[in-house]
Design an enzyme around this catalytic site. Structure first.
Site, PDB file in Angstrom:
ATOM      1  N   ARG A  27     -15.953   8.457 -67.885  1.00 22.00           N
ATOM      2  CA  ARG A  27     -14.948   7.523 -67.355  1.00 22.00           C
ATOM      3  C   ARG A  27     -13.684   8.217 -66.854  1.00 22.00           C
ATOM      4  O   ARG A  27     -12.792   7.580 -66.290  1.00 22.00           O
ATOM      5  CB  ARG A  27     -14.553   6.515 -68.435  1.00 22.00           C
ATOM      6  CG  ARG A  27     -15.734   5.729 -68.956  1.00 22.00           C
ATOM      7  CD  ARG A  27     -15.302   4.832 -70.067  1.00 22.00           C
ATOM      8  NE  ARG A  27     -14.608   3.681 -69.563  1.00 22.00           N
ATOM      9  CZ  ARG A  27     -15.181   2.528 -69.257  1.00 22.00           C
ATOM     10  NH1 ARG A  27     -16.476   2.375 -69.384  1.00 22.00           N
ATOM     11  NH2 ARG A  27     -14.459   1.524 -68.817  1.00 22.00           N
ATOM     12  N   GLU A 490     -18.718  14.013 -52.274  1.00 27.44           N
ATOM     13  CA  GLU A 490     -18.416  13.920 -53.699  1.00 27.44           C
ATOM     14  C   GLU A 490     -18.802  15.183 -54.451  1.00 27.44           C
ATOM     15  O   GLU A 490     -18.059  15.657 -55.297  1.00 27.44           O
ATOM     16  CB  GLU A 490     -19.236  12.793 -54.334  1.00 27.44           C
ATOM     17  CG  GLU A 490     -18.785  11.416 -53.993  1.00 27.44           C
ATOM     18  CD  GLU A 490     -19.665  10.395 -54.678  1.00 27.44           C
ATOM     19  OE1 GLU A 490     -19.130   9.573 -55.408  1.00 27.44           O
ATOM     20  OE2 GLU A 490     -20.898  10.415 -54.474  1.00 27.44           O
ATOM     21  N   HIS A 506     -19.456   7.609 -28.735  1.00 24.02           N
ATOM     22  CA  HIS A 506     -18.184   6.890 -28.603  1.00 24.02           C
ATOM     23  C   HIS A 506     -17.036   7.613 -29.293  1.00 24.02           C
ATOM     24  O   HIS A 506     -16.044   6.999 -29.643  1.00 24.02           O
ATOM     25  CB  HIS A 506     -18.343   5.460 -29.137  1.00 24.02           C
ATOM     26  CG  HIS A 506     -19.398   4.705 -28.416  1.00 24.02           C
ATOM     27  ND1 HIS A 506     -19.172   4.073 -27.210  1.00 24.02           N
ATOM     28  CD2 HIS A 506     -20.724   4.549 -28.685  1.00 24.02           C
ATOM     29  CE1 HIS A 506     -20.300   3.527 -26.790  1.00 24.02           C
ATOM     30  NE2 HIS A 506     -21.253   3.813 -27.657  1.00 24.02           N
TER      31      HIS A 506
END
Ligand code: F6R
Length: 610
Positions: A27, A490, A506
């Site tokens: 976490r 990552e 583009h």
């Protein structure tokens, strides 16, 4: 994002705290700390920046211990990762110590008010305004619980907090306000265990409760008092029947490598109770009891990061297989744009952790609109499931590697099966036989890629010196290209962009030169010839082309520099094979750069702040 742990026992708890923090390290891992009520009834805080292994080495000769303590593993929001900013955070008198997950949005105002009252602040954290605010109220009313309630009311934002107070031995206080992840309290005959996830308390608890939004608790060894809106409430204790998962790396150096190799097994296990290969039927009715899907005219999908890319690919499947118009939303954008959602829409919110704050916000908004909703998660009884009520678990078991791998393909598999389930009523003419046939062999096809990684590993090493990559794909391969670029960013901190290949002309084409490898995903069914034009355009501009394909026979060797070939399959199933190939490439490119692929810098597995 930040892990919280706490124990009360009739034995010493320091080793429990460290074990718990190791489990919660996914976490956040930029700093770590514990606060113990020591034998002299003093609060002793041990903390440092860095990971738990650094903490253990720093305090290897420390003998302090106690029967009650709290701990924290941090993902910094306010204040750089430093020893000083690590939690637990004291109040100015060092009589209250607390750990916090979330963001206090009005902390600058509170800090100013407290400084005007003569309070001193020693850290750069928003958390210190909670400890000093409790202290401020306590100076006036001498009552810890009352001071915590007043603090709870005053702060704005999101907070899950565990608190100990020198004047309240034997007690851990805490609360949850807003969206700041889970908090579970487990009970056994001789221990109270508190943690941000269920897995951490499983081995020391017989039953547990979840602390929900706007609840304040006081835990002692005998009892847990929970208060909501100033009234004591009775929570339902849920017994913990499952054993805690044994988590190891097996023979791999990193968890993420093991998890990539678990994909065939996860894929196979998700068939169970859902797929009947003889009758060619899919069944989600038991998982989605009470949800009427017959009236559904549209589907809206929500997620962030990898879960968003899973939604993007699912939007193709849901439209093409089940023939239901489907829109895919980045959850963080959806919430704040005053969205319009039509009647008869089904919402599906995806989050492997079940805790992502952005996805939870979108899910809450959908709930307010009274739109039926399903969560797709990898966590039982998650925060997301509490909102959506209906949930499909992706069955990937614990994923420790912070970058998602097996949870991505497991989410995709659930989406594909769900699209087929809806098609049974909506579009019975879909190419069922072929898809079922190929689906059955998918675990073995993935396994064959995992058994033959040498070529991809060699290429990853070869390309590890490049600092920029483009990933291009059309149709099903476009979301795969987006997820591939994310995985490379990552894990290896390499700049990578994913684009729908049609977009290249583009603008992105101006980036192409010999220093920019362009990864082109070309499959038999997804606009192969248009992709061939794209690779020729890249090559004509001196770009380096790496082709990831299942139709190499259609490609002339002069059109590309390197090639990764995977087996042919139904086109809509090819993303499973291309994605696994790219995971191997990304992991090995990061390894060639000597990086910690389980704990990439600045990331956390559970993103509980917006
Ligand atoms: C990618 C990754 C993140 C997550 C994102 C959403 O490897 O790990 O991009 O996918 O933070 O997380 P969940 O699925 O838990 O909502």
């Amino acid at each position: 994002m930040c892990g919280i742990v706490g124990y009360i026992s009739n034995h010493c708890v320091k080793s429990d705290l460290i074990k718990g923090l190791k489990k919660l390290e996914y976490r956040g891992y930029d700093s770590v700390g514990i606060a113990l009520f020591d034998v002299n009834q003093n609060i002793k805080v041990l903390k440092n920046s860095g990971q738990i292994k650094d903490f253990i080495s720093k305090y290897k000769n420390d003998t302090s211990d106690g029967h009650l303590g709290i701990g924290h593993t941090r993902w910094a929001t306010h204040g750089v990762p430093s020893d000083n900013n690590s939690h637990p955070i004291f109040d100015q008198n060092e009589t209250i110590a607390l750990v916090h997950n979330g963001i206090i949005e009005n902390y600058l105002d509170i800090k100013k008010e407290l400084i005007d009252e003569g309070f001193k602040f020693k850290t750069d954290t928003d958390t210190e305004c909670i400890s000093n605010l409790i202290s401020y109220y306590k100076n006036k009313n001498k009552d810890t619980l009352r001071s915590i309630k007043l603090t709870f009311q005053k702060i704005k934002g999101h907070a899950v907090v565990a608190i100990i107070s020198k004047e309240d031995p034997g007690k851990i206080f805490g609360f949850k306000k807003g969206l700041a992840g889970s908090l579970r309290i487990g009970l056994s005959s001789n221990k109270i265990s508190i943690a941000s996830d269920l897995e951490t308390i499983k081995s020391t608890s017989e039953k547990y409760i979840s602390i929900d939004n706007k609840e304040i608790f006081v835990a002692t060894l005998e009892d847990v008092l929970v208060i909501s809106k100033d009234k004591k409430i009775e929570k339902e204790w849920i017994s913990i029947d499952e054993k805690s998962e044994t988590i190891s790396k097996n023979n791999f150096d990193f968890f993420i490598e093991k998890e990539i190799h678990e994909q065939p097994e996860v894929f196979l296990s998700n068939f169970q109770n859902r797929v009947n290969f003889s009758s060619k039927e899919i069944d989600f009715s038991k998982e989605l009891k009470g949800l009427n899907l017959d009236e559904i005219k549209r589907i809206n999908l929500f997620g962030m990061g990898t879960s968003y890319y899973a939604c993007l690919l699912a939007s193709y499947w849901l439209e093409q297989i089940s023939k239901i118009p489907t829109q895919c939303h980045n959850a963080s954008e959806f919430t704040y744009r005053n969205p319009l959602v039509e009647e008869n829409t089904l919402a599906i919110s995806v989050s492997q952790s079940g805790e992502t704050a952005d996805t939870l916000s979108a899910a809450n908004l959908i709930k307010e609109m009274k739109i039926p909703q399903i969560a797709i998660t990898n966590t039982n009884n998650s925060e997301l499931e509490k909102v959506t009520k209906n949930c499909i678990n992706i069955g990937a078991k614990t994923e420790i590697g912070v970058a998602s791998t097996k949870t991505f393909t497991a989410t995709l598999e659930i989406f594909l099966l769900f699209a087929m389930y809806l098609a049974q009523k909506r579009n019975p003419g879909y190419p069922k036989t072929k898809i079922f046939q190929e689906l059955k062999s998918m675990p073995s096809q993935i396994e064959r890629i995992l058994d033959n990684t040498k070529h991809i590993v060699d290429l990853a090493k070869l390309y590890s010196k490049y600092d920029n990559f483009l990933f291009l794909g059309r149709g099903y391969n476009y979301p795969v290209a987006m997820e591939a670029a994310l995985k490379l960013k990552e894990l290896s901190y390499v700049h990578a962009e994913g684009y729908p290949a049609g977009e290249m002309k583009h603008g992105p084409i101006s980036l192409i030169d010999s220093k920019m490898p362009v990864f082109c995903i070309i499959t038999e069914g997804s606009h192969r010839d248009k992709m061939i034009s794209n690779i020729r355009e890249v090559k004509s501009r001196n770009g380096k082309v790496i082709v990831l394909t299942n139709c190499s026979e259609k490609l002339d060797k002069s059109w590309y520099d390197d090639i990764i070939i995977f087996e042919k399959t139904e086109d809509l199933l090819s993303p499973f094979l291309s994605s696994v190939s790219i995971q191997i490439f990304a992991v090995n490119l990061a390894l060639a750069r000597n990086l910690d692929i389980d704990k990439p810098r600045n990331l956390a597995k559970s993103v509980t702040v917006e």
